[in-house]
Design a protein around this motif. Structure first.
Motif, PDB file in Angstrom:
ATOM      1  N   UNK A 218       1.268  -1.113  -0.154  1.00  0.00           N
ATOM      2  CA  UNK A 218       0.019  -0.380   0.041  1.00  0.00           C
ATOM      3  C   UNK A 218       0.906   1.021   0.175  1.00  0.00           C
ATOM      4  N   UNK A 219       2.107   1.324   0.426  1.00  0.00           N
ATOM      5  CA  UNK A 219       3.359   2.159   0.420  1.00  0.00           C
ATOM      6  C   UNK A 219       3.519   2.356   1.723  1.00  0.00           C
ATOM      7  N   UNK A 220       2.828   2.032   3.214  1.00  0.00           N
ATOM      8  CA  UNK A 220       2.664   2.312   4.479  1.00  0.00           C
ATOM      9  C   UNK A 220       4.236   1.124   4.619  1.00  0.00           C
ATOM     10  N   UNK A 221       4.353   1.808   5.802  1.00  0.00           N
ATOM     11  CA  UNK A 221       6.124   0.803   7.034  1.00  0.00           C
ATOM     12  C   UNK A 221       4.764  -0.188   7.776  1.00  0.00           C
ATOM     13  N   UNK A 222       5.059  -1.151   8.269  1.00  0.00           N
ATOM     14  CA  UNK A 222       4.908  -1.469   9.139  1.00  0.00           C
ATOM     15  C   UNK A 222       3.645  -1.829   9.517  1.00  0.00           C
ATOM     16  N   UNK A 223       2.853  -1.912   8.094  1.00  0.00           N
ATOM     17  CA  UNK A 223       1.192  -2.088   8.241  1.00  0.00           C
ATOM     18  C   UNK A 223       0.694  -3.121   9.435  1.00  0.00           C
ATOM     19  N   UNK A 224      -0.540  -3.990  10.083  1.00  0.00           N
ATOM     20  CA  UNK A 224      -0.320  -4.386  10.973  1.00  0.00           C
ATOM     21  C   UNK A 224      -1.028  -5.685  10.332  1.00  0.00           C
ATOM     22  N   UNK A 225      -1.634  -5.788   8.526  1.00  0.00           N
ATOM     23  CA  UNK A 225      -1.997  -6.987   8.154  1.00  0.00           C
ATOM     24  C   UNK A 225      -0.102  -7.926   7.950  1.00  0.00           C
ATOM     25  N   UNK A 226       0.831  -6.966   8.000  1.00  0.00           N
ATOM     26  CA  UNK A 226       2.086  -7.505   7.666  1.00  0.00           C
ATOM     27  C   UNK A 226       2.078  -8.499   8.717  1.00  0.00           C
ATOM     28  N   UNK A 227       1.468  -8.119   9.414  1.00  0.00           N
ATOM     29  CA  UNK A 227       2.193  -9.496  11.100  1.00  0.00           C
ATOM     30  C   UNK A 227       1.652 -10.348  11.129  1.00  0.00           C
ATOM     31  N   UNK A 228       0.220 -10.026  11.049  1.00  0.00           N
ATOM     32  CA  UNK A 228      -1.122 -10.276  11.562  1.00  0.00           C
ATOM     33  C   UNK A 228      -2.113 -11.342  10.682  1.00  0.00           C
TER      34      UNK A 228
END
Length: 367
Positions: A218-228
């Motif tokens: 999406x362009x952001x960093x450390x998004x919640x869905x990258x982890x959970x």
């Protein structure tokens, strides 16, 4: 669109003019039951559709959210948009044919789907799961069924379904969080759907929980869905199996055994199965995903102060190995005054939530 309005309409439905006999038509667990021997008068019906990349589900829905008939078939997105929309039209025709009188009582069709949407014009602007760009879904279905068609974000529609006819019924402030391939959500505040200026509100999976984390698509960093998300859980499981194949790790563990040593076979379901067998690595993956989910939800709770948080999506079925660590983080970090009134519940409508919500949004248009 409050509960009082819905109750008034239910009273009016006693005077409705299309006769339907309940006869064991398929119903989703948790839905209001028509009753196998009960004769029901229904003034108007709405069709709700959940259009996904792998499956499409259509449901014939009454104004109160009761499912009258439903069916699910593969999407077969690889066949292209024309074929998919034709299959969808045939699916809708099928559920209408299953209920005598429903075609003449059809008042609108709501379609829930993922991707970038032009909801005002009923166009799927871009959807990676379908491979679509600028597809006029509403126009195609409106021409075929001669009724109004409304397009809505799938997670938003599911939130409305749960709010009006599911686990959040009666709560003017609730949040729906779906944990699946990604993480999405919908927001109900003060008895109103918060859709945003272009119906993209509720992208809960793209809240950043790590300012130094990896960059998301999406362009952001450390998004919640990258982890959970389910995808993140499967990815971490595959990384473990890959390390074991390279000689680093426990080759006798359940995760590696269930995967047959092949990292490409690992998904969130397999990680959960390995954890259920006591695999320490799999349990750790779920624990860390749950903690990440809790971190994200703390921020969401602080922002929105809801009464009810509804957890849905395929990965939510993992249960306590994922949701237990989530609750521990929330209890540890959330402001007590915000946390104390919150109830955490699982989806009541399951896979039908998006279709029910899409139908109910259509039913409330212009009212």
């Amino acid at each position: 669109m409050g509960k009082g309005e819905k109750e008034m309409t239910l009273e009016q439905e006693n005077k409705q003019d299309v006769f339907v006999k309940g006869n064991g038509i398929e119903q989703e667990k948790g839905m209001k039951n028509i009753g196998e021997e009960q004769d029901v008068f229904v003034r108007e019906y709405f069709v709700g559709v959940d259009l996904g990349g792998t499956k499409m589900l259509a449901a014939l829905v009454a104004y109160d959210g009761s499912i009258i008939a439903r069916e699910e078939i593969p999407t077969l997105a690889q066949q292209g948009e024309v074929a998919v929309l034709d299959r969808l039209g045939n699916l809708i025709e099928g559920i209408l044919a299953a209920v005598p009188g429903s075609r003449s009582a059809l008042r609108g069709i709501g379609v829930a789907t993922a991707g970038t949407l032009d909801t005002a014009n009923g166009v799927v602007t871009f959807a990676t799961n379908l491979g679509w760009r600028d597809v006029a879904v509403a126009a195609v279905l409106s021409d075929r069924f001669a009724c109004e068609v409304r397009l809505e974000n799938d997670a938003t529609a599911a939130a409305v379904g749960e709010w009006l006819a599911g686990a959040g019924e009666g709560a003017p402030d609730c949040i729906f969080v779906t944990i699946s391939t990604g993480i999405g959500g919908g927001i109900i505040s003060g008895g109103r759907l918060i859709a945003g200026v272009n119906h993209n509100a509720g992208e809960l999976g793209h809240i950043s929980i790590d300012g130094n984390g990896p960059r998301c698509l999406c362009g952001n960093v450390g998004c919640l869905e990258l982890y959970a998300s389910g995808t993140a859980i499967g990815r971490r499981g595959a990384e473990h199996v890959r390390r074991v194949a390279g000689g680093d790790g426990d080759a006798a563990g359940a995760l590696t055994r269930l995967a047959g040593g092949d990292p490409d076979r690992v998904d969130a379901r397999l990680v959960a199965a390995a954890a259920a067998e006591g695999d320490a690595e799999a349990s750790g993956i779920l624990r860390e995903a749950g903690r990440a989910l809790g971190i994200g939800l703390v921020s969401i709770l602080h922002l929105l102060n809801p009464q009810v948080v509804i957890i849905g999506g395929g990965a939510s079925h993992i249960g306590e190995p994922l949701l237990g660590p989530m609750r521990e983080i929330i209890e540890d970090r959330c402001l007590p005054s915000i946390l104390s009134p919150v109830r955490f519940v699982t989806s009541a409508l399951g896979s039908s939530a998006g279709a029910v919500g899409a139908a109910l949004l259509m039913s409330r248009d212009g009212r």
